[in-house]
Motif scaffolding. Structure first.
Motif, PDB file in Angstrom:
ATOM      1  N   ALA A   1       0.837  -1.202   0.000  1.00  0.00           N
ATOM      2  CA  ALA A   1       0.000   0.000   0.000  1.00  0.00           C
ATOM      3  C   ALA A   1       0.869   1.248   0.000  1.00  0.00           C
ATOM      4  O   ALA A   1       1.910   1.304   0.660  1.00  0.00           O
ATOM      5  N   GLY A   2       0.419   2.258  -0.732  1.00  0.00           N
ATOM      6  CA  GLY A   2       1.122   3.525  -0.801  1.00  0.00           C
ATOM      7  C   GLY A   2       0.940   4.347   0.461  1.00  0.00           C
ATOM      8  O   GLY A   2       0.144   4.017   1.342  1.00  0.00           O
ATOM      9  N   PRO A   3       1.649   5.482   0.565  1.00  0.00           N
ATOM     10  CA  PRO A   3       1.634   6.288   1.787  1.00  0.00           C
ATOM     11  C   PRO A   3       0.342   7.056   2.006  1.00  0.00           C
ATOM     12  O   PRO A   3       0.113   7.561   3.106  1.00  0.00           O
ATOM     13  N   SER A   4      -0.514   7.148   0.986  1.00  0.00           N
ATOM     14  CA  SER A   4      -1.758   7.911   1.120  1.00  0.00           C
ATOM     15  C   SER A   4      -2.952   7.040   1.444  1.00  0.00           C
ATOM     16  O   SER A   4      -4.092   7.486   1.348  1.00  0.00           O
ATOM     17  N   VAL A   5      -2.706   5.792   1.814  1.00  0.00           N
ATOM     18  CA  VAL A   5      -3.789   4.861   2.137  1.00  0.00           C
ATOM     19  C   VAL A   5      -4.019   4.874   3.650  1.00  0.00           C
ATOM     20  O   VAL A   5      -3.082   4.678   4.427  1.00  0.00           O
ATOM     21  N   GLU A   6      -5.273   5.119   4.057  1.00  0.00           N
ATOM     22  CA  GLU A   6      -5.656   5.066   5.465  1.00  0.00           C
ATOM     23  C   GLU A   6      -6.229   3.685   5.778  1.00  0.00           C
ATOM     24  O   GLU A   6      -6.986   3.124   4.990  1.00  0.00           O
ATOM     25  N   TRP A   7      -5.855   3.177   6.950  1.00  0.00           N
ATOM     26  CA  TRP A   7      -6.292   1.840   7.342  1.00  0.00           C
ATOM     27  C   TRP A   7      -7.175   1.899   8.578  1.00  0.00           C
ATOM     28  O   TRP A   7      -6.831   2.530   9.577  1.00  0.00           O
ATOM     29  N   GLY A   8      -8.313   1.224   8.515  1.00  0.00           N
ATOM     30  CA  GLY A   8      -9.134   1.033   9.696  1.00  0.00           C
ATOM     31  C   GLY A   8      -8.535  -0.059  10.565  1.00  0.00           C
ATOM     32  O   GLY A   8      -7.952  -1.026  10.059  1.00  0.00           O
ATOM     33  N   ALA A   9      -8.677   0.089  11.871  1.00  0.00           N
ATOM     34  CA  ALA A   9      -8.086  -0.894  12.790  1.00  0.00           C
ATOM     35  C   ALA A   9      -8.641  -2.295  12.545  1.00  0.00           C
ATOM     36  O   ALA A   9      -7.897  -3.286  12.608  1.00  0.00           O
ATOM     37  N   ASP A  10      -9.930  -2.395  12.245  1.00  0.00           N
ATOM     38  CA  ASP A  10     -10.521  -3.716  12.000  1.00  0.00           C
ATOM     39  C   ASP A  10      -9.907  -4.375  10.763  1.00  0.00           C
ATOM     40  O   ASP A  10      -9.727  -5.603  10.736  1.00  0.00           O
ATOM     41  N   ALA A  11      -9.594  -3.585   9.747  1.00  0.00           N
ATOM     42  CA  ALA A  11      -8.994  -4.142   8.532  1.00  0.00           C
ATOM     43  C   ALA A  11      -7.601  -4.677   8.816  1.00  0.00           C
ATOM     44  O   ALA A  11      -7.219  -5.751   8.333  1.00  0.00           O
ATOM     45  N   VAL A  12      -6.827  -3.948   9.606  1.00  0.00           N
ATOM     46  CA  VAL A  12      -5.478  -4.409   9.959  1.00  0.00           C
ATOM     47  C   VAL A  12      -5.563  -5.696  10.774  1.00  0.00           C
ATOM     48  O   VAL A  12      -4.838  -6.668  10.508  1.00  0.00           O
ATOM     49  N   ARG A  13      -6.456  -5.715  11.774  1.00  0.00           N
ATOM     50  CA  ARG A  13      -6.586  -6.913  12.605  1.00  0.00           C
ATOM     51  C   ARG A  13      -7.008  -8.115  11.772  1.00  0.00           C
ATOM     52  O   ARG A  13      -6.530  -9.241  11.989  1.00  0.00           O
TER      53      ARG A  13
END
Length: 272
Positions: free
Chosen positions: A62-74
């Protein structure tokens, strides 16, 4: 009329990983990744929303402008999906690595090796041997395909990529390929129950992830002639090259870990 879709790309993996694909979220895409049931939902302004089932994803770049939700990371960690974050130049900024669900025998063997003060010499010898095998195998394959490489070229490749450094080799692979190779190395290490970095006697790091990615970069550099290395700076072209060579790169990464396990087992048997 629907807006054009974001540059979210996937490529195939060989063998047992055939059903799972790497997910690339372009460096120029400002997007948000959230969990939507059993899938990742990717949304970008004025672009079509997309969903990617987790069971189909092997790794994420993923590039530097991508925001991640905590649920997606988990969710990615729960499915053993490594995430590599890259900068604007494609170089890895870091990674989110799944915890090992169980300790592998190779993991335990590496930790036993690292208890010895001379572990760096042993590891450096193994890494040079893997780089030598990579260069020689590529040279021999070209001969079997009817190409007659210049013997002086082989000698120069060995000088530059085998004996250039004790533990690493610099290969000019730029753009998104750098992050993609890091993600592939992370996926293979996770599959074998290994950590990306170990710490040995005296606190010195063994950067297994970086060294494996460097080995893959060497193979990629050999496969793509130097005059064509500019392809690595163009994201779409670079990903097509990676797709075409995915079998070879995945095979090399697996072979390297198998070689490490075999050599380490022989060495520890001698020491005991």
């Amino acid at each position: 009329m629907n807006a054009p879709a974001p540059r979210f790309r996937t490529d195939d993996l060989p063998g047992a990983e055939e059903a799972r694909r790497p997910l690339y979220i372009g460096r120029g895409v400002a997007a948000r990744v959230d969990l939507d049931g059993p899938a990742l939902r990717l949304r970008a302004r004025r672009r079509a929303e997309r969903r990617y089932p987790l069971y189909r994803i092997s790794r994420v770049v993923a590039g530097p402008s991508v925001e991640w939700g905590a649920d997606a990371v988990r969710a990615c960690l729960a499915q053993a999906i490594p995430i590599v974050i890259v900068g604007d130049d494609g170089a890895p900024l870091g990674w989110i690595y799944p915890a090992r669900s169980k300790t592998s025998r190779l993991h335990s063997a590496i930790e036993e090796l690292l208890d010895r003060p001379d572990w760096r010499e042993w590891y450096g010898n193994w890494l040079r041997a893997m780089r030598m095998r990579t260069v020689v195998d590529w040279h021999e394959r070209r001969q079997t395909e009817g190409t007659q490489p210049d013997p002086l070229e082989l000698r120069e490749l060995i000088r530059r990529h085998v004996y250039a450094s004790q533990t690493s080799v610099e290969v000019e692979i730029g753009g998104v390929c750098r992050g993609a190779l890091c993600a592939l190395a992370a996926q293979v290490l996770s599959r074998f129950g290994l950590k990306p970095v170990y710490f040995g006697h005296g606190g010195e790091p063994l950067e297994l992830l970086g060294d494996l990615a460097g080995l893959l970069a060497l193979r990629l550099s050999l496969e793509v002639r130097p005059a064509m290395h500019g392809v690595f700076e163009r994201e779409a072209s670079a990903l097509r090259v990676l797709h075409a060579l995915s079998d070879k790169l995945n095979g090399l990464a697996t072979e390297a870990i198998a070689s490490l396990a075999r050599r380490l087992r022989e060495t520890l048997d001698e020491w005991r």
